[in-house]
Design a protein around this motif. Structure first.
Motif, PDB file in Angstrom:
ATOM      1  N   GLU A 189      52.029  59.364   6.953  1.00 36.84           N
ATOM      2  CA  GLU A 189      53.393  58.969   7.299  1.00 36.84           C
ATOM      3  C   GLU A 189      54.321  60.146   7.560  1.00 36.84           C
ATOM      4  O   GLU A 189      55.381  59.980   8.161  1.00 36.84           O
ATOM      5  CB  GLU A 189      54.002  58.120   6.176  1.00 36.84           C
ATOM      6  N   GLY A 190      53.971  61.342   7.085  1.00 38.34           N
ATOM      7  CA  GLY A 190      54.872  62.483   7.253  1.00 38.34           C
ATOM      8  C   GLY A 190      54.567  63.595   6.271  1.00 38.34           C
ATOM      9  O   GLY A 190      53.466  64.133   6.247  1.00 38.34           O
ATOM     10  N   TRP A 191      55.549  63.914   5.419  1.00 36.63           N
ATOM     11  CA  TRP A 191      55.406  65.026   4.481  1.00 36.63           C
ATOM     12  C   TRP A 191      55.947  64.648   3.108  1.00 36.63           C
ATOM     13  O   TRP A 191      56.993  64.012   3.008  1.00 36.63           O
ATOM     14  CB  TRP A 191      56.186  66.248   4.976  1.00 36.63           C
ATOM     15  N   ASN A 192      55.244  65.065   2.049  1.00 35.95           N
ATOM     16  CA  ASN A 192      55.754  64.985   0.687  1.00 35.95           C
ATOM     17  C   ASN A 192      56.236  66.378   0.290  1.00 35.95           C
ATOM     18  O   ASN A 192      55.500  67.354   0.447  1.00 35.95           O
ATOM     19  CB  ASN A 192      54.669  64.534  -0.294  1.00 35.95           C
ATOM     20  N   VAL A 193      57.453  66.465  -0.212  1.00 35.09           N
ATOM     21  CA  VAL A 193      58.032  67.757  -0.576  1.00 35.09           C
ATOM     22  C   VAL A 193      58.161  67.836  -2.098  1.00 35.09           C
ATOM     23  O   VAL A 193      58.763  66.959  -2.724  1.00 35.09           O
ATOM     24  CB  VAL A 193      59.411  67.956   0.082  1.00 35.09           C
ATOM     25  N   TYR A 194      57.584  68.894  -2.673  1.00 35.08           N
ATOM     26  CA  TYR A 194      57.564  69.089  -4.119  1.00 35.08           C
ATOM     27  C   TYR A 194      58.309  70.371  -4.483  1.00 35.08           C
ATOM     28  O   TYR A 194      58.467  71.277  -3.660  1.00 35.08           O
ATOM     29  CB  TYR A 194      56.125  69.207  -4.628  1.00 35.08           C
ATOM     30  N   ALA A 195      58.738  70.460  -5.731  1.00 34.79           N
ATOM     31  CA  ALA A 195      59.383  71.679  -6.219  1.00 34.79           C
ATOM     32  C   ALA A 195      59.026  71.876  -7.688  1.00 34.79           C
ATOM     33  O   ALA A 195      58.849  70.908  -8.432  1.00 34.79           O
ATOM     34  CB  ALA A 195      60.899  71.602  -6.057  1.00 34.79           C
TER      35      ALA A 195
END
Length: 229
Positions: free
Chosen positions: A61-67
């Protein structure tokens, strides 16, 4: 950066293109503490993106952004900040995460900063109102784009359409893909690594600088070859 869709059949997104944009912007920037960023093209996460201060993982679906991820003596798995659908959205969110960290962190890694202020407070600061209002931050960068809420990103232009001229900012991979007949010109300046994800994700000016040639002379030679003259 993993090979992404450029070279890996398992990849869901172009991690090389996204990763090189992030590298160009943040390489050598001063941060409150050590900073590692990982970009993976699929959930296999070969670059261990969830173990980086900022991690981006491609999905269908796209991108998962983690921190907040880290390894070493005090390992920490990164927290999911948001799921976005486009590369532009991912870049905007990474910009906000790093800007907020730079403005507010002490001498501490991203994960330590998140643990100190709380995950929900961190997410509220970098995401803002989920209806699209900007977060309260000193950064001028836009909040994460939310399709359907009036702040949809502009559609990305094609990288290099057939017939379009080659410029110093054109990405090497796009030149090779669109105009394979100019490959001998690139090889003539010492670019024998046209199968390498990192090198082909560079803009032409950077490749010229690395190989010690004048980028405008190189553009002229490429344009001559492109036109078949």
């Amino acid at each position: 950066i993993c090979p992404g869709t450029t070279f890996c059949k398992r990849a869901k997104q172009d991690s090389v293109h996204l990763g090189m944009q992030i590298e160009r912007k943040y390489l050598s920037q001063e941060m409150p503490s050590k900073m590692k960023i990982g970009v993976s093209g699929c959930l296999n996460s070969c670059t261990e993106s969830r173990m980086k201060d900022v991690g981006i993982i491609g999905t269908v679906e796209g991108w998962n952004v983690y921190a907040g991820g880290s390894g070493g003596a005090h390992p920490r798995i990164g927290d999911l900040i948001a799921e976005v659908t486009t590369e532009k959205e991912a870049l905007a969110l990474v910009d906000r995460i790093i800007a907020y960290y730079k403005e507010n962190a002490q001498i501490e890694r991203m994960g330590e900063f998140i643990d100190r202020i709380g995950l929900e407070a961190f997410k509220a600061a970098v995401l803002g109102d989920l209806e699209g209002a900007p977060a309260e931050s000193k950064s001028d960068e836009p909040a994460v784009f939310l399709p359907g809420h009036g702040n949809d990103p502009e559609p990305e232009a094609p990288r290099l359409e057939a017939g379009a001229p080659i410029t110093p900012d054109t990405i090497i991979r796009d030149i090779v893909d669109t105009y394979p007949n100019v490959v001998p010109v690139l090889q003539s300046i010492g670019m024998g690594c046209l199968g390498c994800p990192s090198s082909t994700a560079e803009p032409l000016w950077q490749a010229a600088e690395i190989h010690g040639v004048n980028v405008y002379d190189l553009v002229q030679k490429l344009e001559t070859a492109r036109k078949g003259a």
